[in-house]
Design an enzyme around this catalytic site. Sequence first.
Site, PDB file in Angstrom:
ATOM      1  N   ASP A  17      -2.008   4.551   7.776  1.00 57.59           N
ATOM      2  CA  ASP A  17      -2.391   5.699   8.596  1.00 57.59           C
ATOM      3  C   ASP A  17      -2.846   5.195   9.964  1.00 57.59           C
ATOM      4  O   ASP A  17      -2.053   5.060  10.883  1.00 57.59           O
ATOM      5  CB  ASP A  17      -3.484   6.490   7.879  1.00 57.59           C
ATOM      6  CG  ASP A  17      -3.789   7.825   8.533  1.00 57.59           C
ATOM      7  OD1 ASP A  17      -3.680   7.940   9.774  1.00 57.59           O
ATOM      8  OD2 ASP A  17      -4.157   8.776   7.827  1.00 57.59           O
ATOM      9  N   ASP A  34       0.859  -1.186   0.000  1.00 60.41           N
ATOM     10  CA  ASP A  34       0.000   0.000   0.000  1.00 60.41           C
ATOM     11  C   ASP A  34       0.891   1.230   0.000  1.00 60.41           C
ATOM     12  O   ASP A  34       2.090   1.142   0.296  1.00 60.41           O
ATOM     13  CB  ASP A  34      -0.936  -0.006   1.211  1.00 60.41           C
ATOM     14  CG  ASP A  34      -2.230   0.760   0.965  1.00 60.41           C
ATOM     15  OD1 ASP A  34      -2.352   1.433  -0.080  1.00 60.41           O
ATOM     16  OD2 ASP A  34      -3.122   0.698   1.830  1.00 60.41           O
ATOM     17  N   ASP A  35       0.306   2.367  -0.340  1.00 58.71           N
ATOM     18  CA  ASP A  35       1.078   3.599  -0.346  1.00 58.71           C
ATOM     19  C   ASP A  35       1.378   4.078   1.071  1.00 58.71           C
ATOM     20  O   ASP A  35       2.480   4.517   1.375  1.00 58.71           O
ATOM     21  CB  ASP A  35       0.375   4.692  -1.153  1.00 58.71           C
ATOM     22  CG  ASP A  35      -1.057   4.977  -0.698  1.00 58.71           C
ATOM     23  OD1 ASP A  35      -1.605   4.225   0.146  1.00 58.71           O
ATOM     24  OD2 ASP A  35      -1.650   5.954  -1.194  1.00 58.71           O
TER      25      ASP A  35
END
Length: 178
Positions: free
Chosen positions: A117, A113-114
């Site tokens: 969070d 994933d980028d």
Amino acid sequence: MSDSATTPGRLPHEKGFHISWDQLHRDSRALAWRLDGQGPDEGGWRAVVAITRGGMAPAMIVARELDIRTVDTISVMSYHSGGGAADQRREAQVLKSPDKELMGDGDGILIIDDLVDSGKTLELVREIYPKAHFATVYAKPQGEPMVDTFITGVSQDTWIFFPWDMALQYVEPYRGKD
């Protein structure tokens, strides 16, 4: 106006981390280099699975750098009530899963994933594929426990501007028009 990734009263761009396509490419290549030789199959990986949509560009770069030809996606949607603040997040749901035969319990699979969070998306995917290796390009402290490998850590209140969310536009010179 505040956002879940910012402190109250602060606009998202006030503590922004702008990522260019070049920077994303460099950081994704660095992620690939860090993952090289770390897989369970004599250091190799069976496949790359991108968490859509943000993980698709980094996953493509990692797959290219590590010469992994099997690439798939998993799509997870988080539902929000109210304005979408972190404390108002509801359960995440998998909208599209990768090939079941390919995945098994995740052994030998890189899930990319980028950004991690809050970690809620990765937590859900980790429940489904407990033996997969989870890697992100960027990580915030709250989500770090859910990721095995990442390149760049940023503070929880930093708003990341990814290149696919941005557009180039004309800006007036500081001293006015000439």
